[in-house]
Motif scaffolding. Structure first.
Motif, mmCIF file in Angstrom:
data_model
loop_
_atom_site.group_PDB
_atom_site.id
_atom_site.type_symbol
_atom_site.label_atom_id
_atom_site.label_comp_id
_atom_site.label_asym_id
_atom_site.label_seq_id
_atom_site.Cartn_x
_atom_site.Cartn_y
_atom_site.Cartn_z
ATOM 1 N N ASP A 70 0.848 -1.196 0.000
ATOM 2 C CA ASP A 70 0.000 0.000 0.000
ATOM 3 C C ASP A 70 0.884 1.248 0.000
ATOM 4 O OD1 ASP A 70 -1.761 2.059 0.397
ATOM 5 O OD2 ASP A 70 -2.659 1.255 2.230
ATOM 6 N N PRO A 71 0.928 2.026 -1.071
ATOM 7 C CA PRO A 71 1.770 3.231 -1.099
ATOM 8 C C PRO A 71 1.320 4.305 -0.121
ATOM 9 C CG PRO A 71 0.340 3.165 -3.020
ATOM 10 C CD PRO A 71 0.186 1.836 -2.335
ATOM 11 N N HIS A 89 3.382 6.799 -7.157
ATOM 12 C CA HIS A 89 2.130 7.035 -6.431
ATOM 13 C C HIS A 89 1.922 8.514 -6.112
ATOM 14 C CE1 HIS A 89 5.366 6.368 -3.507
ATOM 15 N NE2 HIS A 89 4.700 7.148 -2.675
ATOM 16 N N GLU A 138 7.311 11.198 3.443
ATOM 17 C CA GLU A 138 5.848 11.144 3.363
ATOM 18 C C GLU A 138 5.236 11.072 4.763
ATOM 19 O OE1 GLU A 138 5.839 8.755 -0.926
ATOM 20 O OE2 GLU A 138 5.416 7.687 0.935
ATOM 21 N N GLU A 168 13.432 4.393 -1.742
ATOM 22 C CA GLU A 168 12.111 4.079 -1.202
ATOM 23 C C GLU A 168 12.008 4.450 0.283
ATOM 24 O OE1 GLU A 168 12.915 1.649 -4.771
ATOM 25 O OE2 GLU A 168 14.014 1.981 -2.881
#
Length: 340
Positions: free
Chosen positions: A71-72, A183, A151, A144
């Motif tokens: 799930d991003p 995303h 984020e 990543e």
């Protein structure tokens, strides 16, 4: 695997961030045991506020999340769960700030208490109050992991402003110093504002007009008391983490006997130059640590003993009481007798 585990003096944070992340992954069908693999933590420990953890352990769980979650939105979901009430005294001090400008200032001042993975600063211009994340590229991360941490950090800041100022308080734009990820379309969904990529720096903008607003729970006296507690906690983190923590503990070991930086470096099996470089990377110097230790000891003696000023001066390494009085006034703004 054991080489990656944190030193004991790095474990200074309650596990609330780890708990939130593990909980979010569990909702996706990823077991807590999988999430915690390689972190040195057992499942039951993350619900115990007395079980102290490190930034390194949190990053270990974040790496697992990057590898395991499909799930991003995961880092955003974790950040939106990070209400200030989970941050203990630090969070309550922010919620009771007298103005939102104070909230921004205290957020930076006490960020060390929040299991920090990124540095935060803030600035203002004529139109905006801007959170800035100057070291968004942490040492040696994968792309990543870097994006995951950023984020989550942005989502946390959005949550905190709403906790303090009300649900209607929204950011005006978010800027990211990296190309748009696959995303990218969900950034605006979670942050509630336009998002721009390939920008000079990672920044989160709010209208400058909010800075003079009073938070919903503003209370000057309570905020002052909580700031005093945060100041004490910041002091405890200094003596608990990194090379600076080792130097603090070394200087505290034998009150009245204070090794020089050369002597301390030898005890710590490094050169004075290496010790100086390590301390500079942690934002301090040997002289600052020495002053902090002497001040801490002196104030404790003044509070809890009937020792004379001459005796205290000797115990904290001053051969002349007059030099101690001048130093104490510089440290605290008060003479020893007035402090007592």
């Amino acid at each position: 695997m054991s080489a990656k585990l944190p030193l004991l003096n790095e474990r200074i944070y309650a596990p609330y961030k780890i708990e939130m992340l593990v909980e979010t992954l569990d909702e996706q069908g990823i077991s807590p045991a999988e999430s915690l693999q390689g972190s040195g933590l057992e499942v039951g420990e993350i619900h115990n506020p007395d079980r102290l953890t490190s930034v390194r352990q949190y990053l270990s769980v974040c790496r697992n999340a990057v590898q395991l979650s499909k799930d991003p939105g995961t880092p955003f979901k974790v950040g939106l769960k990070m209400h200030l009430s989970a941050y203990g005294m630090y969070g309550y001090a922010l919620m009771c700030s007298d103005t939102l400008r104070d909230f921004f200032n205290l957020g930076v001042k006490y960020h060390k208490l929040a299991t920090p993975t990124l540095t935060i600063r803030w600035r203002e211009d004529a139109e905006s109050a801007i959170w800035v994340f100057p070291d968004a590229f942490i040492t040696g991360p994968s792309r990543e992991l870097k994006e995951f941490l950023i984020e989550q950090q942005f989502a946390q800041h959005v949550t905190h402003l709403k906790d303090v100022a009300g649900r209607e308080t929204a950011a005006t734009k978010a800027c990211f110093a990296y190309p748009a990820p696959p995303h990218a379309s969900i950034y605006e969904q979670y942050l509630g504002c336009p998002c721009y990529f390939d920008q000079p720096e990672c920044e989160l903008y709010y209208p400058a007009v909010i800075l003079d607003q009073r938070p919903q729970l503003a209370h000057r006296l309570t905020s002052t008391l909580l700031q005093e507690t945060c100041d004490r906690l910041i002091g405890e983190t200094k003596i608990s983490s990194g090379t600076a923590g080792e130097v603090y503990q070394l200087l505290m070991r034998t009150p009245g006997v204070f090794p020089t930086m050369e002597e301390a470096a030898k005890i710590l099996s490094m050169t004075p130059r290496t010790l100086r470089r390590h301390l500079e990377s942690e934002g301090t110097t040997f002289a600052q640590i020495s002053d902090d230790v002497r001040c801490s000891l002196a104030t404790e003696y003044l509070r809890t003993t009937k020792l004379s000023t001459d005796d205290i001066a000797d115990l904290v390494g001053f051969s002349e009481t007059s030099n101690f009085r001048r130093a104490f006034k510089r440290w605290t703004g008060k003479a020893p007798s007035d402090f007592r």
